[in-house]
Design a protein around this motif. Structure first.
Motif, PDB file in Angstrom:
ATOM      1  N   CYS A 148      20.620  -4.730  12.061  1.00 17.09           N
ATOM      2  CA  CYS A 148      20.553  -3.972  10.718  1.00 17.09           C
ATOM      3  C   CYS A 148      21.552  -3.295  10.546  1.00 17.09           C
ATOM      4  O   CYS A 148      21.973  -2.270  11.517  1.00 17.09           O
ATOM      5  N   ALA A 149      22.407  -3.045   9.663  1.00 15.57           N
ATOM      6  CA  ALA A 149      23.434  -2.427   8.996  1.00 15.57           C
ATOM      7  C   ALA A 149      23.484  -1.264   8.165  1.00 15.57           C
ATOM      8  O   ALA A 149      23.991  -0.380   8.016  1.00 15.57           O
ATOM      9  N   TRP A 150      22.459  -1.561   7.396  1.00 12.21           N
ATOM     10  CA  TRP A 150      22.228  -0.687   6.210  1.00 12.21           C
ATOM     11  C   TRP A 150      20.820  -0.707   5.759  1.00 12.21           C
ATOM     12  O   TRP A 150      20.267  -1.743   5.652  1.00 12.21           O
ATOM     13  N   ASN A 151      20.385   0.371   5.035  1.00  8.34           N
ATOM     14  CA  ASN A 151      18.754   0.483   4.738  1.00  8.34           C
ATOM     15  C   ASN A 151      18.967   0.885   3.127  1.00  8.34           C
ATOM     16  O   ASN A 151      19.579   2.208   2.833  1.00  8.34           O
ATOM     17  N   GLU A 152      18.526   0.242   2.160  1.00  6.33           N
ATOM     18  CA  GLU A 152      18.938   0.603   0.776  1.00  6.33           C
ATOM     19  C   GLU A 152      17.590   0.752   0.008  1.00  6.33           C
ATOM     20  O   GLU A 152      16.856  -0.341  -0.030  1.00  6.33           O
ATOM     21  N   LEU A 153      17.207   1.871  -0.547  1.00  5.18           N
ATOM     22  CA  LEU A 153      16.084   2.016  -1.316  1.00  5.18           C
ATOM     23  C   LEU A 153      16.640   1.885  -2.797  1.00  5.18           C
ATOM     24  O   LEU A 153      17.350   2.801  -3.449  1.00  5.18           O
ATOM     25  N   SER A 154      15.928   1.063  -3.513  1.00  5.91           N
ATOM     26  CA  SER A 154      16.280   0.864  -4.937  1.00  5.91           C
ATOM     27  C   SER A 154      14.806   1.280  -5.851  1.00  5.91           C
ATOM     28  O   SER A 154      13.718   0.832  -5.262  1.00  5.91           O
ATOM     29  N   THR A 155      14.758   2.468  -6.575  1.00  9.14           N
ATOM     30  CA  THR A 155      13.672   2.952  -6.907  1.00  9.14           C
ATOM     31  C   THR A 155      13.696   3.498  -8.351  1.00  9.14           C
ATOM     32  O   THR A 155      14.744   3.501  -8.796  1.00  9.14           O
ATOM     33  N   THR A 156      12.584   3.631  -8.783  1.00 10.32           N
ATOM     34  CA  THR A 156      12.337   4.027 -10.347  1.00 10.32           C
ATOM     35  C   THR A 156      12.663   5.671 -10.464  1.00 10.32           C
ATOM     36  O   THR A 156      12.898   6.001 -11.552  1.00 10.32           O
ATOM     37  N   ASP A 157      12.683   6.422  -9.354  1.00 13.00           N
ATOM     38  CA  ASP A 157      12.962   7.878  -9.674  1.00 13.00           C
ATOM     39  C   ASP A 157      13.767   8.027  -8.403  1.00 13.00           C
ATOM     40  O   ASP A 157      13.080   8.843  -7.144  1.00 13.00           O
ATOM     41  N   ARG A 194      23.986  12.768  12.101  1.00 11.62           N
ATOM     42  CA  ARG A 194      24.760  11.998  13.066  1.00 11.62           C
ATOM     43  C   ARG A 194      25.330  10.551  12.623  1.00 11.62           C
ATOM     44  O   ARG A 194      26.334  10.264  13.075  1.00 11.62           O
ATOM     45  N   PHE A 195      24.675  10.100  11.525  1.00 14.88           N
ATOM     46  CA  PHE A 195      25.077   8.885  11.083  1.00 14.88           C
ATOM     47  C   PHE A 195      24.461   8.661   9.590  1.00 14.88           C
ATOM     48  O   PHE A 195      23.668   9.356   9.244  1.00 14.88           O
ATOM     49  N   MET A 196      25.334   7.828   8.753  1.00 10.23           N
ATOM     50  CA  MET A 196      24.780   7.429   7.784  1.00 10.23           C
ATOM     51  C   MET A 196      23.699   6.399   7.715  1.00 10.23           C
ATOM     52  O   MET A 196      24.129   5.172   8.329  1.00 10.23           O
ATOM     53  N   LEU A 197      22.638   6.519   7.265  1.00 11.02           N
ATOM     54  CA  LEU A 197      21.572   5.555   7.447  1.00 11.02           C
ATOM     55  C   LEU A 197      21.456   4.406   6.316  1.00 11.02           C
ATOM     56  O   LEU A 197      20.933   3.439   6.625  1.00 11.02           O
ATOM     57  N   GLY A 198      22.175   4.821   5.122  1.00 13.35           N
ATOM     58  CA  GLY A 198      21.685   3.870   4.012  1.00 13.35           C
ATOM     59  C   GLY A 198      21.891   4.523   2.895  1.00 13.35           C
ATOM     60  O   GLY A 198      22.641   5.838   2.566  1.00 13.35           O
ATOM     61  N   ALA A 199      21.400   4.336   1.685  1.00 15.70           N
ATOM     62  CA  ALA A 199      21.372   4.862   0.378  1.00 15.70           C
ATOM     63  C   ALA A 199      20.262   4.561  -0.615  1.00 15.70           C
ATOM     64  O   ALA A 199      19.303   3.856  -0.297  1.00 15.70           O
ATOM     65  N   VAL A 200      20.227   5.516  -1.535  1.00 17.65           N
ATOM     66  CA  VAL A 200      19.326   5.224  -2.560  1.00 17.65           C
ATOM     67  C   VAL A 200      19.758   5.107  -3.985  1.00 17.65           C
ATOM     68  O   VAL A 200      21.048   5.589  -4.384  1.00 17.65           O
ATOM     69  N   MET A 201      19.346   4.268  -4.725  1.00 17.66           N
ATOM     70  CA  MET A 201      20.051   3.692  -6.180  1.00 17.66           C
ATOM     71  C   MET A 201      19.002   3.635  -7.346  1.00 17.66           C
ATOM     72  O   MET A 201      17.637   3.455  -6.786  1.00 17.66           O
ATOM     73  N   PRO A 202      18.900   3.894  -8.729  1.00 14.37           N
ATOM     74  CA  PRO A 202      18.203   3.638  -9.558  1.00 14.37           C
ATOM     75  C   PRO A 202      17.708   1.946  -9.605  1.00 14.37           C
ATOM     76  O   PRO A 202      18.507   1.048  -9.255  1.00 14.37           O
ATOM     77  N   VAL A 209       9.855  -4.434  -9.251  1.00 13.50           N
ATOM     78  CA  VAL A 209       9.373  -3.232  -8.695  1.00 13.50           C
ATOM     79  C   VAL A 209      10.198  -2.664  -7.793  1.00 13.50           C
ATOM     80  O   VAL A 209      11.406  -3.058  -7.258  1.00 13.50           O
ATOM     81  N   PRO A 210      10.188  -1.411  -7.444  1.00 13.79           N
ATOM     82  CA  PRO A 210      11.080  -0.687  -6.640  1.00 13.79           C
ATOM     83  C   PRO A 210      10.955  -1.154  -5.013  1.00 13.79           C
ATOM     84  O   PRO A 210       9.728  -1.653  -4.749  1.00 13.79           O
ATOM     85  N   PHE A 211      11.898  -1.266  -4.275  1.00 12.69           N
ATOM     86  CA  PHE A 211      11.950  -1.933  -2.983  1.00 12.69           C
ATOM     87  C   PHE A 211      12.921  -1.306  -1.943  1.00 12.69           C
ATOM     88  O   PHE A 211      13.891  -0.905  -2.291  1.00 12.69           O
ATOM     89  N   TRP A 212      12.638  -1.705  -0.579  1.00 14.34           N
ATOM     90  CA  TRP A 212      13.706  -1.463   0.316  1.00 14.34           C
ATOM     91  C   TRP A 212      14.473  -2.814   0.622  1.00 14.34           C
ATOM     92  O   TRP A 212      13.706  -3.781   0.596  1.00 14.34           O
ATOM     93  N   THR A 213      15.816  -2.605   0.673  1.00 19.67           N
ATOM     94  CA  THR A 213      16.670  -3.815   0.975  1.00 19.67           C
ATOM     95  C   THR A 213      17.148  -3.616   2.469  1.00 19.67           C
ATOM     96  O   THR A 213      17.969  -2.455   2.652  1.00 19.67           O
ATOM     97  N   TYR A 214      16.965  -4.475   3.491  1.00 20.63           N
ATOM     98  CA  TYR A 214      17.423  -4.319   4.798  1.00 20.63           C
ATOM     99  C   TYR A 214      18.658  -5.202   4.899  1.00 20.63           C
ATOM    100  O   TYR A 214      18.531  -6.366   4.679  1.00 20.63           O
ATOM    101  N   TYR A 215      20.061  -4.670   5.002  1.00 22.97           N
ATOM    102  CA  TYR A 215      21.086  -5.687   5.320  1.00 22.97           C
ATOM    103  C   TYR A 215      21.271  -5.698   6.816  1.00 22.97           C
ATOM    104  O   TYR A 215      21.652  -4.734   7.575  1.00 22.97           O
TER     105      TYR A 215
END
Length: 266
Positions: A148-157, A194-202, A209-215
């Protein structure tokens, strides 16, 4: 670099067709997925060229009748599973599976944040000969193909999510990228920065539904993109250039589990 509280340490594919998923991900990412399991519970290792990076859980008819569906889940390391589960519930999250012990593996719980996005928390049992064993399922500081290279949360809030994950895991949001009408893409760092683990976005309006996407990282994004379509998957987002020069895409496997890929364009 030993793992800390709040680090992603494992990923899990829940699927309705283990054999089909095995063939698909072998073609797209190059993974070797066990064809069967000798454990009491059918749980199969997913391995990159340098070792296991995730697990595959075949969904039984009973699981699917209870609402389980093909998807990817992430595991976050915590120092105390029971205390963390209680804190998550107190913060407005929910507990889908109370803390339980996995013999020889660790203690875990299946939880959700206040917006309903599900994930696991876990305290692994370290190997007897190495108390500071490190998981590299998430390649936090060095690009690793198949990891996994990136953890991305797409969320309503996003604002509430930043407060929740910051309080539970110490994550820090620093810097962002303006996406215009879609809002901001905000970058998350681990608790020790120590490192950038991912991001959060609307969450985009068209997503249900809101969800995590793993790259997961591949050597060539276009080759992987072609393999997705050729082996029954669906491209949700075509490859786009991302900061640093790599490209990313979002897709769904033939069983409907969504995932992301990151890789170079050759």
């Amino acid at each position: 670099m030993a793992n800390n509280h709040g680090d992603f340490i494992w990923y899990e594919l829940m699927t309705s067709d283990a054999a089909g998923a095995r063939d698909f991900y072998a073609a797209v990412i190059g993974w070797d997925i066990d064809a069967h399991s000798d454990a009491q519970m059918d749980y199969r290792m997913i391995s990159a060229s340098d070792g296991p990076v995730a697990g595959l859980l075949p969904l039984t008819a009973e699981m699917q009748a209870g609402g389980a569906h093909p998807c990817w889940m992430g595991y976050i390391l915590v120092s105390d599973v029971d205390a963390c589960a209680a804190a998550i519930k107190d913060a407005g999250g929910s507990i889908h599976m109370d803390p339980w012990d996995i013999e020889g593996v660790g203690r875990a719980a299946f939880v959700a944040d206040p917006q309903g996005v599900m994930f696991y928390i876990m305290k692994p049992t370290p190997p007897a000969d190495k108390s500071d064993a490190q998981s590299t399922s998430f390649a936090a500081d060095t690009p690793m193909v198949g990891h996994c290279a990136w953890n991305e949360l797409s969320t309503t809030d996003p604002y509430a999510a930043k407060a929740f994950y910051g309080a539970q895991f110490g994550w820090v949001q620093e810097s962002d990228m303006d996406m215009g009408p879609m809002g901001k893409y905000e970058f998350w760092w681990d608790s020790a920065k120590r490192f950038m683990l991912g991001a959060v976005m609307p969450k985009m309006a068209e997503m249900p539904v809101p969800f995590w996407t793993y790259y997961f990282r591949v050597p060539d994004i276009d080759t992987a993109c072609a393999a997705i379509s050729a082996h029954g998957g669906m491209i949700i987002q075509e490859p786009i250039e991302i900061p640093g020069g790599d490209y990313s895409l979002v897709a769904a496997d033939p069983q409907g589990a969504a995932f992301g890929l990151v890789g170079a364009r050759m």
